[in-house]
Design a protein around this motif. Structure first.
Motif, PDB file in Angstrom:
ATOM      1  N   LEU A  25       0.999  -1.373  -0.091  1.00  0.00           N
ATOM      2  CA  LEU A  25      -0.134   0.064  -0.085  1.00  0.00           C
ATOM      3  C   LEU A  25       0.919   1.287   0.055  1.00  0.00           C
ATOM      4  CD1 LEU A  25      -2.778  -1.227   2.630  1.00  0.00           C
ATOM      5  CD2 LEU A  25      -3.098  -0.921   0.003  1.00  0.00           C
ATOM      6  N   ASN A  26       2.165   1.157  -0.024  1.00  0.00           N
ATOM      7  CA  ASN A  26       2.954   2.359  -0.153  1.00  0.00           C
ATOM      8  C   ASN A  26       2.840   3.066  -1.444  1.00  0.00           C
ATOM      9  OD1 ASN A  26       5.116   4.162   0.044  1.00  0.00           O
ATOM     10  ND2 ASN A  26       6.320   2.904   1.449  1.00  0.00           N
ATOM     11  N   PHE A  27       2.699   4.417  -1.357  1.00  0.00           N
ATOM     12  CA  PHE A  27       2.670   5.337  -2.441  1.00  0.00           C
ATOM     13  C   PHE A  27       3.975   5.250  -3.214  1.00  0.00           C
ATOM     14  CE2 PHE A  27      -0.633   7.411   0.154  1.00  0.00           C
ATOM     15  CZ  PHE A  27      -1.799   7.706  -0.935  1.00  0.00           C
ATOM     16  N   ASP A  28       5.039   4.942  -2.800  1.00  0.00           N
ATOM     17  CA  ASP A  28       6.361   4.984  -3.343  1.00  0.00           C
ATOM     18  C   ASP A  28       6.717   3.535  -3.902  1.00  0.00           C
ATOM     19  OD1 ASP A  28       6.729   7.555  -2.671  1.00  0.00           O
ATOM     20  OD2 ASP A  28       7.624   7.176  -0.688  1.00  0.00           O
ATOM     21  N   SER A  29       5.765   2.585  -3.556  1.00  0.00           N
ATOM     22  CA  SER A  29       6.206   1.213  -4.151  1.00  0.00           C
ATOM     23  C   SER A  29       5.807   1.065  -5.732  1.00  0.00           C
ATOM     24  CB  SER A  29       5.183   0.247  -3.471  1.00  0.00           C
ATOM     25  OG  SER A  29       5.638   0.207  -2.020  1.00  0.00           O
ATOM     26  N   THR A  30       6.863   0.544  -6.107  1.00  0.00           N
ATOM     27  CA  THR A  30       6.552   0.344  -7.952  1.00  0.00           C
ATOM     28  C   THR A  30       5.525  -0.662  -8.335  1.00  0.00           C
ATOM     29  OG1 THR A  30       8.163  -1.409  -8.090  1.00  0.00           O
ATOM     30  CG2 THR A  30       9.233   0.900  -8.239  1.00  0.00           C
ATOM     31  N   PRO A  31       5.176  -0.783  -9.268  1.00  0.00           N
ATOM     32  CA  PRO A  31       3.981  -1.569  -9.598  1.00  0.00           C
ATOM     33  C   PRO A  31       4.617  -3.246  -9.454  1.00  0.00           C
ATOM     34  CG  PRO A  31       4.099  -0.163 -11.490  1.00  0.00           C
ATOM     35  CD  PRO A  31       5.178   0.276 -10.415  1.00  0.00           C
ATOM     36  N   GLU A  32       5.923  -3.357  -9.668  1.00  0.00           N
ATOM     37  CA  GLU A  32       6.313  -4.842  -9.196  1.00  0.00           C
ATOM     38  C   GLU A  32       6.472  -5.086  -7.909  1.00  0.00           C
ATOM     39  OE1 GLU A  32       7.889  -2.377 -11.097  1.00  0.00           O
ATOM     40  OE2 GLU A  32       7.757  -3.316 -13.353  1.00  0.00           O
ATOM     41  N   MET A  33       6.757  -3.986  -7.162  1.00  0.00           N
ATOM     42  CA  MET A  33       6.761  -4.306  -5.555  1.00  0.00           C
ATOM     43  C   MET A  33       5.186  -4.674  -4.977  1.00  0.00           C
ATOM     44  SD  MET A  33       9.933  -3.785  -4.165  1.00  0.00           S
ATOM     45  CE  MET A  33       9.805  -2.578  -2.577  1.00  0.00           C
ATOM     46  N   LYS A  34       4.232  -3.651  -5.656  1.00  0.00           N
ATOM     47  CA  LYS A  34       2.919  -3.975  -5.004  1.00  0.00           C
ATOM     48  C   LYS A  34       2.585  -5.193  -5.480  1.00  0.00           C
ATOM     49  CE  LYS A  34       1.444   0.930  -5.310  1.00  0.00           C
ATOM     50  NZ  LYS A  34       0.963   2.008  -6.045  1.00  0.00           N
ATOM     51  N   SER A  35       2.602  -5.864  -6.760  1.00  0.00           N
ATOM     52  CA  SER A  35       2.225  -7.102  -7.348  1.00  0.00           C
ATOM     53  C   SER A  35       2.881  -8.178  -6.333  1.00  0.00           C
ATOM     54  CB  SER A  35       2.368  -7.211  -8.623  1.00  0.00           C
ATOM     55  OG  SER A  35       3.940  -7.250  -9.056  1.00  0.00           O
ATOM     56  N   GLY A  36       4.240  -8.086  -6.057  1.00  0.00           N
ATOM     57  CA  GLY A  36       5.052  -8.978  -5.367  1.00  0.00           C
ATOM     58  C   GLY A  36       4.764  -9.097  -4.022  1.00  0.00           C
TER      59      GLY A  36
END
Length: 437
Positions: A25-36
């Motif tokens: 849920l971090n605003f700074d997370s990349t799409p790869e980080m969010k999906s991971g």
């Protein structure tokens, strides 16, 4: 032994799941980080397996229609609940356009007392229509991101911690959440100890695991003095190095009063050796017990000189090694080492730098440091940018740095030429006469 072997295993258990949710849920997370992160949440069971992100968000919107008690007013979780309720109403045709929902959500997020927030008069226009879940789920995710950002910010300034409450809101099954915490700790622990080429996780999941471990789960934070001091004290307690001292200072002779913190490695090994155990286990237990006892024997007084030796197991990422600290110095009137006049030796076997010794001599609060390592020239170049910081921070503690030198170690052939090395017990011997003027 496990608590020594993995210094942060308890911490992994406590906040590993929280870190995965926050990464998602971090605003700074990349799409790869969010999906991971979301994929890892599925592996822990926090999110049901096979449930996509959009379906999970839709289930949160549907569940918001239920009345929940015990939610603090104007808290991050309260704003999240109010926003999800609006989305639930939108699914039932309470709004005419998505723009109206966005306006209402912004009023909730930006208002300190959002219950009194006034919506536009025409917010419930006559042209109501059911708005598809496809348009609502991004708004639900936006609400979640804001809620967690506010909770983390509140925690950072010492306010009430709401992150765990928000996790409980996302999954109300307390048993499942507890199980998910354990599985999250397992995933992080496995990532901490297995080589990078291990194929137990996908690339985006590895990215999240390495990010979380690098940010929060170093074995010891050597940049933080109080943190190092706390870790050293905890390790000496777990090893049982204070056993005899605690026994001597027990009130009375009643062993029933033995405190729980004495259930540590040394007394447990002594108990184990009195039981019928296989010879191999007995030999291993004796070796560990002898290593602990040897430290206590070598830490002795010699006239006005006090010697202390401490060897502790240490994890540096996936590398396991021993950390040895040796203090030597005169005693104060209270029987403690004089911080104005002492010598500290720090021994560490590192994966790439190999054997490293730091020799710190303190005379009248003036410090001279020698770094003994086979890669002295490389270390000198790398350390140059930190010497100013070292000098400044020592100055804050009323110490003055006279210099730092980098030298190569004396290897075995050179030792043969110069004579046998002096053992620790003899090197710390004291002789002569004290003259005070």
């Amino acid at each position: 032994m496990d608590s020594l072997h993995v210094a942060k295993q308890n911490q992994l258990q406590q906040i590993g799941l929280q870190k995965l949710v926050t990464t998602w849920l971090n605003f700074d997370s990349t799409p790869e980080m969010k999906s991971g992160a979301f994929s890892l949440l599925q592996k822990t069971g926090f999110v049901p397996k096979g449930m996509t992100e959009s379906v999970f968000l839709e289930s949160l919107v549907d569940g918001a229609a239920e009345v929940r008690s015990g939610i603090p007013k104007n808290s991050a979780i309260d704003k999240l609940h109010q926003g999800l309720q609006l989305l639930s109403e939108a699914k039932g045709g309470a709004f005419a356009h998505v723009e109206e929902i966005e306006m209402a959500i912004n009023l909730i997020l930006n208002s300190h007392d959002h219950e009194k927030a006034k919506l536009p008069i025409d917010i419930h226009s006559k042209q109501r229509k059911n708005i598809s879940a496809e348009k609502l789920t991004p708004l639900a995710f936006h609400l979640l991101q804001n809620a967690f950002a506010e909770a983390i910010a509140t925690k950072a300034v010492g306010g009430k911690i709401e992150v765990n409450d928000l996790i409980g809101y996302l999954n109300m099954d307390t048993e499942q959440v507890a199980e998910s915490k354990g599985k999250a700790a397992e995933l992080l622990f496995k990532s901490l100890n297995e080589p990078p080429e291990a194929q137990y996780a996908r690339i985006n999941e590895k990215l999240v695991l390495s990010h979380v471990l690098a940010a929060d789960f170093q074995s010891i934070d050597f940049t933080n003095g109080p943190s190092v001091a706390h870790q050293l004290k905890e390790m000496t307690k777990i090893l049982g190095l204070q056993l005899e001292h605690t026994l001597i200072n027990l009130p009375g002779n009643d062993m029933a009063d033995l405190p729980n913190d004495l259930v540590t490695l040394k007394p447990l090994l002594l108990k184990l050796l009195n039981e019928q155990i296989p010879a191999a286990i007995k030999e291993m237990a004796e070796q560990i017990l002898n290593r602990i006892t040897a430290q206590q024997i070598l830490s002795q007084e010699n006239g006005p000189i006090q010697n202390l030796l401490l060897t502790l197991p240490l994890n540096l990422g996936s590398t396991q090694t021993d950390l040895t600290l040796q203090w030597s110095g005169r005693k104060t009137k209270e029987g403690k080492i004089d911080p104005d006049y002492c010598r500290v030796l720090f021994y560490l076997e590192l994966e790439r730098l190999e054997e490293t010794v730091i020799d710190m001599q303190v005379q009248n609060r003036i410090i001279k440091v020698r770094v003994i390592n086979g890669h002295g020239a490389t270390l000198k170049e790398a350390a140059g940018q930190y010497l100013g910081i070292l000098r400044e921070n020592l100055g804050k503690m009323d110490y003055r740095l006279s210099g730092v030198s980098f030298v190569n170690p004396v290897y075995e052939k050179e030792r043969d030429l110069r004579g046998k090395p002096i053992p620790f017990s003899e090197a710390g011997s004291y002789s002569g006469v004290d003259i005070r003027i």
